[in-house]
Scaffold this motif. Sequence first.
Motif, PDB file in Angstrom:
ATOM      1  N   ALA A   1       0.826  -1.030  -0.111  1.00  0.00           N
ATOM      2  CA  ALA A   1       0.084  -0.167  -0.139  1.00  0.00           C
ATOM      3  C   ALA A   1       0.841   1.434  -0.195  1.00  0.00           C
ATOM      4  N   ILE A   2       0.702   2.328  -0.558  1.00  0.00           N
ATOM      5  CA  ILE A   2       1.148   3.618  -0.633  1.00  0.00           C
ATOM      6  C   ILE A   2       0.572   4.560   0.448  1.00  0.00           C
ATOM      7  N   ARG A   3      -0.651   4.521   0.780  1.00  0.00           N
ATOM      8  CA  ARG A   3      -1.269   5.321   1.600  1.00  0.00           C
ATOM      9  C   ARG A   3      -2.256   4.838   2.624  1.00  0.00           C
ATOM     10  N   PRO A   4      -1.398   3.779   3.375  1.00  0.00           N
ATOM     11  CA  PRO A   4      -2.482   3.091   3.951  1.00  0.00           C
ATOM     12  C   PRO A   4      -3.295   4.012   5.231  1.00  0.00           C
ATOM     13  N   GLY A   5      -4.534   3.432   5.641  1.00  0.00           N
ATOM     14  CA  GLY A   5      -5.242   3.835   6.764  1.00  0.00           C
ATOM     15  C   GLY A   5      -4.616   3.148   7.997  1.00  0.00           C
ATOM     16  N   ILE A   6      -4.408   3.841   9.015  1.00  0.00           N
ATOM     17  CA  ILE A   6      -3.713   3.213  10.314  1.00  0.00           C
ATOM     18  C   ILE A   6      -4.195   3.683  11.569  1.00  0.00           C
ATOM     19  N   ALA A   7      -4.380   2.782  12.552  1.00  0.00           N
ATOM     20  CA  ALA A   7      -4.827   3.186  13.838  1.00  0.00           C
ATOM     21  C   ALA A   7      -4.221   2.210  14.843  1.00  0.00           C
ATOM     22  N   VAL A   8      -4.304   2.645  16.080  1.00  0.00           N
ATOM     23  CA  VAL A   8      -3.659   1.969  17.017  1.00  0.00           C
ATOM     24  C   VAL A   8      -4.849   1.900  18.490  1.00  0.00           C
ATOM     25  N   ASP A   9      -5.032   0.504  18.787  1.00  0.00           N
ATOM     26  CA  ASP A   9      -5.970   0.557  20.013  1.00  0.00           C
ATOM     27  C   ASP A   9      -5.048   0.466  21.257  1.00  0.00           C
ATOM     28  N   ALA A  10      -6.254   0.455  22.215  1.00  0.00           N
ATOM     29  CA  ALA A  10      -5.718   0.485  23.563  1.00  0.00           C
ATOM     30  C   ALA A  10      -4.691  -0.508  24.129  1.00  0.00           C
ATOM     31  N   THR A  11      -4.793  -1.750  23.443  1.00  0.00           N
ATOM     32  CA  THR A  11      -3.904  -2.609  23.684  1.00  0.00           C
ATOM     33  C   THR A  11      -2.410  -2.336  23.173  1.00  0.00           C
ATOM     34  N   GLY A  12      -2.195  -1.314  22.226  1.00  0.00           N
ATOM     35  CA  GLY A  12      -1.277  -1.222  21.612  1.00  0.00           C
ATOM     36  C   GLY A  12      -1.001  -1.804  20.126  1.00  0.00           C
ATOM     37  N   THR A  13      -2.037  -2.359  19.825  1.00  0.00           N
ATOM     38  CA  THR A  13      -1.950  -3.172  18.271  1.00  0.00           C
ATOM     39  C   THR A  13      -2.335  -2.233  17.373  1.00  0.00           C
ATOM     40  N   VAL A  14      -1.479  -2.450  16.467  1.00  0.00           N
ATOM     41  CA  VAL A  14      -1.558  -1.224  15.241  1.00  0.00           C
ATOM     42  C   VAL A  14      -2.231  -2.224  14.135  1.00  0.00           C
ATOM     43  N   TRP A  15      -3.290  -1.301  13.703  1.00  0.00           N
ATOM     44  CA  TRP A  15      -3.965  -1.673  12.459  1.00  0.00           C
ATOM     45  C   TRP A  15      -3.713  -0.911  11.243  1.00  0.00           C
ATOM     46  N   ILE A  16      -3.859  -1.689  10.137  1.00  0.00           N
ATOM     47  CA  ILE A  16      -3.645  -0.874   8.988  1.00  0.00           C
ATOM     48  C   ILE A  16      -4.570  -1.238   7.808  1.00  0.00           C
ATOM     49  N   ILE A  17      -4.920  -0.568   6.702  1.00  0.00           N
ATOM     50  CA  ILE A  17      -5.639  -0.927   5.411  1.00  0.00           C
ATOM     51  C   ILE A  17      -4.504  -1.224   4.569  1.00  0.00           C
ATOM     52  N   ALA A  18      -4.403  -2.331   4.226  1.00  0.00           N
ATOM     53  CA  ALA A  18      -3.436  -2.669   2.984  1.00  0.00           C
ATOM     54  C   ALA A  18      -3.922  -3.842   2.749  1.00  0.00           C
ATOM     55  N   ASP A  19      -4.434  -3.762   1.474  1.00  0.00           N
ATOM     56  CA  ASP A  19      -4.921  -4.990   0.977  1.00  0.00           C
ATOM     57  C   ASP A  19      -6.050  -5.782   1.848  1.00  0.00           C
ATOM     58  N   GLY A  20      -6.748  -5.183   2.498  1.00  0.00           N
ATOM     59  CA  GLY A  20      -7.788  -5.709   3.543  1.00  0.00           C
ATOM     60  C   GLY A  20      -7.253  -5.042   5.012  1.00  0.00           C
ATOM     61  N   LEU A  21      -8.043  -5.408   6.067  1.00  0.00           N
ATOM     62  CA  LEU A  21      -7.493  -4.862   7.351  1.00  0.00           C
ATOM     63  C   LEU A  21      -6.468  -5.910   7.898  1.00  0.00           C
ATOM     64  N   LYS A  22      -5.553  -5.314   8.527  1.00  0.00           N
ATOM     65  CA  LYS A  22      -4.333  -6.249   8.911  1.00  0.00           C
ATOM     66  C   LYS A  22      -3.870  -5.822  10.197  1.00  0.00           C
ATOM     67  N   SER A  23      -3.392  -6.553  11.188  1.00  0.00           N
ATOM     68  CA  SER A  23      -2.588  -5.772  12.267  1.00  0.00           C
ATOM     69  C   SER A  23      -1.084  -6.269  12.241  1.00  0.00           C
ATOM     70  N   LEU A  24      -0.378  -5.259  12.647  1.00  0.00           N
ATOM     71  CA  LEU A  24       1.291  -5.361  12.547  1.00  0.00           C
ATOM     72  C   LEU A  24       1.707  -6.361  13.620  1.00  0.00           C
ATOM     73  N   SER A  25       2.670  -7.450  13.193  1.00  0.00           N
ATOM     74  CA  SER A  25       3.222  -8.156  14.152  1.00  0.00           C
ATOM     75  C   SER A  25       3.884  -7.430  15.248  1.00  0.00           C
ATOM     76  N   GLU A  26       4.244  -8.054  16.462  1.00  0.00           N
ATOM     77  CA  GLU A  26       4.868  -7.546  17.443  1.00  0.00           C
ATOM     78  C   GLU A  26       6.442  -7.535  17.100  1.00  0.00           C
ATOM     79  N   GLN A  27       7.055  -8.132  16.149  1.00  0.00           N
ATOM     80  CA  GLN A  27       8.277  -8.126  15.607  1.00  0.00           C
ATOM     81  C   GLN A  27       8.364  -7.300  14.634  1.00  0.00           C
ATOM     82  N   SER A  28       9.543  -6.605  14.253  1.00  0.00           N
ATOM     83  CA  SER A  28       9.952  -5.796  12.989  1.00  0.00           C
ATOM     84  C   SER A  28       9.966  -6.775  11.873  1.00  0.00           C
ATOM     85  N   MET A  29       9.565  -6.368  10.688  1.00  0.00           N
ATOM     86  CA  MET A  29       9.736  -6.744   9.439  1.00  0.00           C
ATOM     87  C   MET A  29       8.915  -8.111   9.148  1.00  0.00           C
ATOM     88  N   GLN A  30       7.717  -8.187  10.013  1.00  0.00           N
ATOM     89  CA  GLN A  30       7.116  -9.367   9.589  1.00  0.00           C
ATOM     90  C   GLN A  30       5.796  -8.881   9.027  1.00  0.00           C
TER      91      GLN A  30
END
Length: 498
Positions: free
Chosen positions: A455-484
Amino acid sequence: MSSHRTLAVQIDGLAIEDGEIPPPKIGMVLDFPLQFTELPAEDMDTVTIRAVLIADGQPPIFQYTGKDSPRRWEWSGVLRGDGWEASWRGFCPRSGHVELTGRFYGTLSHQITSRVRGRVTRVQLVSMRYRREPDSHGWAIVPGHRSLREVTESPRFFDTDVFMRDDVYEVDREDGAWIELDLDDVPPHPVRPRFVPGDVSAAGDVLWTVDSGLPLVASIDSEHVATEHLLPGPIGVSRHVWATPGGCWVAGTDGTYRCTPGFEPRRVSDLAVHAGAVVGEIFLACSPGGRWWLHSPDCDPVAVKTPHEYVNSIAVEGDSFLVLLEARKSDGESSRRLIRVTTAGDVTTGPVLSSIPGPRRQRLFLAGSPVRLFNHGTASSILPGLSLGDVHDLGGEPFHVRQVGAYVCTVAHPSSDTSPIGQRPVDCDPTQRYRLLTLLDATTLEPVKSAPIFAIRPGIAVDATGTVWIIADGLKSLSEQSMQWPNPLDVAALLDYL
């Protein structure tokens, strides 16, 4: 039996490299944005078409037509032919049944909604001649030099190394594919999922996401229980969502809506909104023409008097909104300035920013805590008088920046070095060009985590647990580890349990 309908299309090399259009291969079915460009009949590989031209009602653009050429008014619309639909721009206003000469292009989808779908029956690589411009590092296409080479499949990337050589002044380079499409030999379109996430926001432990084209909003709690909210709005409108502690605001070209759990969503304004932000429950909605409003759930909207200028970026700083305005001039230049808007509707206007660190003609962004002005590889502090102060070197060149919780989100091309942030993911397909999303500490601007995304301009949000959510070919959450690779969440499947 009648022969199949066919279409010859030139696929831009940039669209292939960017991932918008897969590398064409004989036998594969492609579905991609289509544009028709009028060209002189004597140009190679032009076609004459008959179609219905539907003007889009937008005002014309005073367009540049080339080096040392005068600007001209350019109109836009949609061409509909037999089995295809293409976006159109032209210097002569037209409507209805038309006959045009030019070329079809498969290109990036920015501001292009028309698409074509067909099976590839032939692939040729397009070669153009480039000449180095005098006293410049740039290259220009030499007219009249166009050739085609027969292949079975286009490459994913096209060689640009020759442009970096100092001893080369003219070169023939392949940069795109010329394909023939069978418009009839295609399987039925796949069924659209019940919900296709188009934007995301979070407040507390509730995640809110809005469909990319349907008037549907879904709220998802910490147990992944989803609730559907039906907006009283039209189909086919792109909207954004801003979560608040008590619900969310949704806005787009059809106006502003309020969603509160336990109540039916309602439309609170029919004014188009092209930018916005929230402080607590208060939503600042920026409409074209300087018509801005502050919305709150239990009060009448408050009008905000602002200059009639374009909103380049908007961020939240404490209990106020910081907005970067851009005034576009007739000569193509722009002037920019900052304004601060309080939740009571008071406006403070800053001076014109005469000197902004970083390259000119770049998209500028506001983000961080304190808020800074980001321009390519720089981040400038903002002084109390809304002028610029010290400059921070990011050590990279992001082309997209967002404010999100305790982070600054940047999107950039992946680095070629071996730093932890720039490394490729272990399971990366070398033929896929991903973008690198990086979270920076909002205060120090130090990297915290990176992830590969498509994605070039993803929608992004972070919830109360610290989970980061993005819109990039669907709704997805970032892994706790980098480069996953991000983890997908199937919103349609969650709603099916309702």
